[in-house]
Design a protein around this motif. Structure first.
Motif, mmCIF file in Angstrom:
data_model
loop_
_atom_site.group_PDB
_atom_site.id
_atom_site.type_symbol
_atom_site.label_atom_id
_atom_site.label_comp_id
_atom_site.label_asym_id
_atom_site.label_seq_id
_atom_site.Cartn_x
_atom_site.Cartn_y
_atom_site.Cartn_z
ATOM 1 N N ILE A 25 0.766 -1.305 -0.089
ATOM 2 C CA ILE A 25 -0.047 0.180 0.015
ATOM 3 C C ILE A 25 0.728 1.244 -0.119
ATOM 4 C CG2 ILE A 25 -1.669 1.341 1.467
ATOM 5 C CD1 ILE A 25 -2.967 -1.171 2.275
ATOM 6 N N ASP A 26 2.083 1.283 0.844
ATOM 7 C CA ASP A 26 3.102 2.292 0.652
ATOM 8 C C ASP A 26 3.416 2.465 -0.601
ATOM 9 O OD1 ASP A 26 2.453 2.977 3.295
ATOM 10 O OD2 ASP A 26 4.364 1.714 4.140
ATOM 11 N N GLN A 27 3.895 1.429 -1.337
ATOM 12 C CA GLN A 27 4.441 1.533 -2.602
ATOM 13 C C GLN A 27 3.423 2.009 -3.528
ATOM 14 O OE1 GLN A 27 5.850 -2.439 -3.272
ATOM 15 N NE2 GLN A 27 7.803 -2.024 -2.144
ATOM 16 N N SER A 30 3.354 5.630 -3.347
ATOM 17 C CA SER A 30 4.262 6.459 -3.931
ATOM 18 C C SER A 30 3.994 6.550 -5.407
ATOM 19 C CB SER A 30 5.531 5.621 -3.573
ATOM 20 O OG SER A 30 6.576 6.330 -4.342
ATOM 21 N N ALA A 31 3.775 5.264 -5.986
ATOM 22 C CA ALA A 31 3.492 5.321 -7.306
ATOM 23 C C ALA A 31 2.262 6.062 -7.898
ATOM 24 C CB ALA A 31 3.144 3.867 -7.750
ATOM 25 N N HIS A 32 1.281 6.316 -7.064
ATOM 26 C CA HIS A 32 0.269 7.399 -7.232
ATOM 27 C C HIS A 32 0.593 8.632 -7.490
ATOM 28 C CE1 HIS A 32 -3.497 9.445 -6.989
ATOM 29 N NE2 HIS A 32 -4.051 8.402 -7.378
ATOM 30 N N LEU A 42 3.468 2.774 -14.002
ATOM 31 C CA LEU A 42 3.920 2.375 -12.914
ATOM 32 C C LEU A 42 3.093 1.641 -12.114
ATOM 33 C CD1 LEU A 42 5.572 5.923 -11.958
ATOM 34 C CD2 LEU A 42 6.723 3.692 -11.998
ATOM 35 N N MET A 43 1.664 1.635 -12.225
ATOM 36 C CA MET A 43 0.720 1.108 -11.595
ATOM 37 C C MET A 43 0.713 -0.167 -11.928
ATOM 38 S SD MET A 43 -0.824 2.670 -9.289
ATOM 39 C CE MET A 43 -1.008 4.193 -8.618
ATOM 40 N N GLU A 44 1.286 -0.896 -13.033
ATOM 41 C CA GLU A 44 1.171 -2.093 -13.341
ATOM 42 C C GLU A 44 1.878 -2.923 -12.443
ATOM 43 O OE1 GLU A 44 2.015 -5.022 -16.949
ATOM 44 O OE2 GLU A 44 2.460 -2.881 -17.484
ATOM 45 N N ALA A 45 3.077 -2.769 -12.012
ATOM 46 C CA ALA A 45 3.827 -3.552 -11.010
ATOM 47 C C ALA A 45 2.966 -3.543 -9.824
ATOM 48 C CB ALA A 45 5.146 -3.102 -10.705
ATOM 49 N N GLU A 46 2.472 -2.592 -9.409
ATOM 50 C CA GLU A 46 1.538 -2.588 -7.998
ATOM 51 C C GLU A 46 0.345 -3.641 -8.240
ATOM 52 O OE1 GLU A 46 3.280 -1.014 -5.699
ATOM 53 O OE2 GLU A 46 4.744 -0.103 -7.126
ATOM 54 N N ALA A 47 -0.346 -3.238 -9.300
ATOM 55 C CA ALA A 47 -1.399 -4.370 -9.644
ATOM 56 C C ALA A 47 -1.025 -5.658 -9.361
ATOM 57 C CB ALA A 47 -2.163 -4.016 -10.742
ATOM 58 N N ASN A 48 0.186 -5.984 -9.950
ATOM 59 C CA ASN A 48 0.602 -7.628 -10.208
ATOM 60 C C ASN A 48 1.061 -7.985 -8.641
ATOM 61 O OD1 ASN A 48 0.465 -7.433 -12.942
ATOM 62 N ND2 ASN A 48 2.375 -7.173 -13.318
ATOM 63 N N ALA A 49 1.460 -7.043 -8.052
ATOM 64 C CA ALA A 49 1.922 -7.285 -6.702
ATOM 65 C C ALA A 49 0.699 -7.792 -5.539
ATOM 66 C CB ALA A 49 2.729 -6.293 -5.979
ATOM 67 N N PHE A 50 -0.263 -6.980 -5.732
ATOM 68 C CA PHE A 50 -1.345 -7.248 -5.047
ATOM 69 C C PHE A 50 -2.019 -8.647 -5.493
ATOM 70 C CE2 PHE A 50 -1.254 -2.715 -3.898
ATOM 71 C CZ PHE A 50 -1.311 -2.791 -2.517
ATOM 72 N N TYR A 69 -7.671 -1.073 -7.994
ATOM 73 C CA TYR A 69 -7.561 0.266 -7.721
ATOM 74 C C TYR A 69 -6.423 0.683 -8.695
ATOM 75 C CZ TYR A 69 -6.480 4.708 -5.657
ATOM 76 O OH TYR A 69 -6.118 6.439 -5.430
ATOM 77 N N ALA A 70 -5.153 -0.058 -8.592
ATOM 78 C CA ALA A 70 -3.955 0.264 -9.290
ATOM 79 C C ALA A 70 -4.240 0.434 -11.004
ATOM 80 C CB ALA A 70 -2.826 -0.492 -9.116
ATOM 81 N N GLN A 71 -5.203 -0.546 -11.266
ATOM 82 C CA GLN A 71 -5.352 -0.799 -12.739
ATOM 83 C C GLN A 71 -6.572 0.403 -13.311
ATOM 84 O OE1 GLN A 71 -6.921 -4.810 -12.211
ATOM 85 N NE2 GLN A 71 -4.907 -5.550 -13.086
#
Length: 211
Positions: A25-27, A30-32, A42-50, A69-71
């Motif tokens: 969530i912190d990451q 930061s990406a947002h 940048l949001m793609e990696a965050e979506a994949n992690a979740f 949300y990231a997507q």
């Protein structure tokens, strides 16, 4: 003794889950902040992690919420509008996965509303009415699910704020909704440490532009 051992294992597993979620969530935060002026992908990696956390847990709605949300944030800010619908579709799949674990969830319905808004950007003139109405209807549903959810009022205000007056936008009504959202934020308490808690600073920012 066995019950105590099971409880200890479950507590340890939940602690690991929350730690992994908070880190991501912190990451995501930061990406947002960066996509506002930079690369939405940048949001793609965050979506994949979740998604990985969700697939490992198998019974938690929150990882799929944040993946969606990231997507949808990527869909909102990406420059290549040909990719918006694909991202919105992926977000919808993740919302559906989350709803399987948490039906009738106001936060997830709010997210569906955001997905509808993201699709407008592909062609505002032809899509505005259809997806604008869908977004508004979903927010009313989210309000009925949880009238104390501040993100409902923030998003309703946002829709009015960014919609041109000739298409139903209303800055004064938006201001009232932002003020109501801030009242709700003041008393809002997420059910867990990894439930959605965002939006207050953004609401204050939008309200600040109207003074």
């Amino acid at each position: 003794m066995l019950c105590g051992s099971i409880a200890a294992v479950n507590a340890q597993d939940n602690s690991k889950f929350e730690a992994a979620m908070k880190k991501n969530i912190d990451q995501l935060d930061s990406a947002h902040a960066k996509i506002m002026t930079g690369d939405a992908t940048l949001m793609e990696a965050e979506a994949n992690a979740f998604e990985r956390i969700g697939n490992a847990e198998k019974d938690k709605w929150q990882p799929y919420y944040y993946a969606a949300y990231a997507q949808v944030m990527e869909a909102m800010f990406i420059k290549d509008k040909d990719k918006v619908d694909g991202l919105a579709d992926k977000a919808t799949v993740n919302v559906e996965k989350a709803e399987a674990f948490s039906p009738n969830n106001s936060e997830l319905t709010c997210l569906r509303s955001l997905i509808a808004v993201s699709r407008i950007s592909v062609d505002p003139m032809t899509r505005g009415a259809q997806y604008g109405m869908e977004s508004a209807t979903l927010l009313e549903k989210a309000k009925s699910q949880n009238p104390e959810n501040p993100r409902v009022y923030m998003m309703q205000g946002q829709n009015l704020y960014f919609t041109p007056a000739e298409f139903g936008g209303d800055k004064e009504k938006a201001k009232e909704l932002f003020q109501l959202a801030l009242q709700k934020f003041a008393s809002f308490k997420p059910a867990t440490s990894v439930d959605p808690a965002w939006g207050e600073a953004y609401t204050k920012k939008l309200l600040g532009t109207m003074k």
